[in-house]
Design an enzyme around this catalytic site. Structure first.
Site, PDB file in Angstrom:
ATOM      1  N   ASP A 181       0.835  -1.204   0.000  1.00  0.00           N
ATOM      2  CA  ASP A 181       0.000   0.000   0.000  1.00  0.00           C
ATOM      3  C   ASP A 181       0.870   1.255   0.000  1.00  0.00           C
ATOM      4  OD1 ASP A 181      -2.270   1.562  -0.022  1.00  0.00           O
ATOM      5  OD2 ASP A 181      -2.766   1.239   2.086  1.00  0.00           O
ATOM      6  N   VAL A 182       1.875   1.263  -0.861  1.00  0.00           N
ATOM      7  CA  VAL A 182       2.750   2.428  -0.985  1.00  0.00           C
ATOM      8  C   VAL A 182       1.966   3.520  -1.700  1.00  0.00           C
ATOM      9  CG1 VAL A 182       4.897   3.314  -1.976  1.00  0.00           C
ATOM     10  CG2 VAL A 182       4.805   0.971  -1.073  1.00  0.00           C
TER      11      VAL A 182
END
Length: 182
Positions: free
Chosen positions: A61-62
């Protein structure tokens, strides 16, 4: 991690998303030095996760909302990667399409293909977002990449966001390029 839970809280001033939104409102962008510094901090965090033993940790979930910033000077930010709620050990079962769709790698929908290269793809989109200073529209992604006027950054974004995950660099290789100066 196998019946161990570590919760670390640290108060940071803001997020990269908030800074980019503020700059966009004022028709400003981050300087190349600011982009480079934030990129290096996030890259080091991802590299650390990817080199974990015995198995890599995939953040999954960058995004600019998950990069927290602390201002160190007038034009200097220290960045930290946050929100590990979607993180997973590479050997464990992966969920389908974790994280934010805008930053998601093409293979994220297939749990069998999920690897640290997913984070590399997302990192490339994050670089694109920082370079332009606004949220990266998925429909205009390739157009934005082609219009990048920073040659070294353009090359890195292209390499990180290639659809073929086998052709994406490791975060270690990305850090080497960042150290050489983008």
């Amino acid at each position: 991690m196998d019946q161990e839970c570590v919760i670390l809280t640290e108060l940071m001033q803001t997020s990269l998303r908030a800074v980019l939104e503020e700059k966009e409102t004022n028709k400003l962008t981050l300087s190349r030095q600011q982009v480079s510094n934030i990129a290096m901090d996030v890259g080091k965090a991802l590299n650390y996760l990817h080199l974990m033993k015995p198995d890599a940790i995939i953040h999954r979930d960058v995004s600019s909302g998950n990069v927290l910033l602390e201002q160190l000077g007038a034009d200097m930010w220290k960045a930290k990667l946050s929100d590990f709620g979607s993180s997973n050990f590479a050997r464990q079962v992966a969920t389908v399409a974790p994280g934010n769709f805008t930053y998601a790698a093409p293979e994220s929908a297939d749990p069998d293909l999920q690897s640290p290269k997913m984070d590399v793809f997302s990192y490339g989109i994050l670089l694109l977002e920082m370079s332009y200073g606004h949220f990266p529209d998925v429909q205009k992604r390739q157009e934005l990449i082609q219009k990048l006027t920073w040659p070294a950054m353009k090359a890195l974004v292209v390499e990180c966001t290639t659809k073929d995950l086998k052709c994406r660099p490791s975060m270690s290789a990305v850090l080497i390029k960042l150290n050489k100066g983008i």
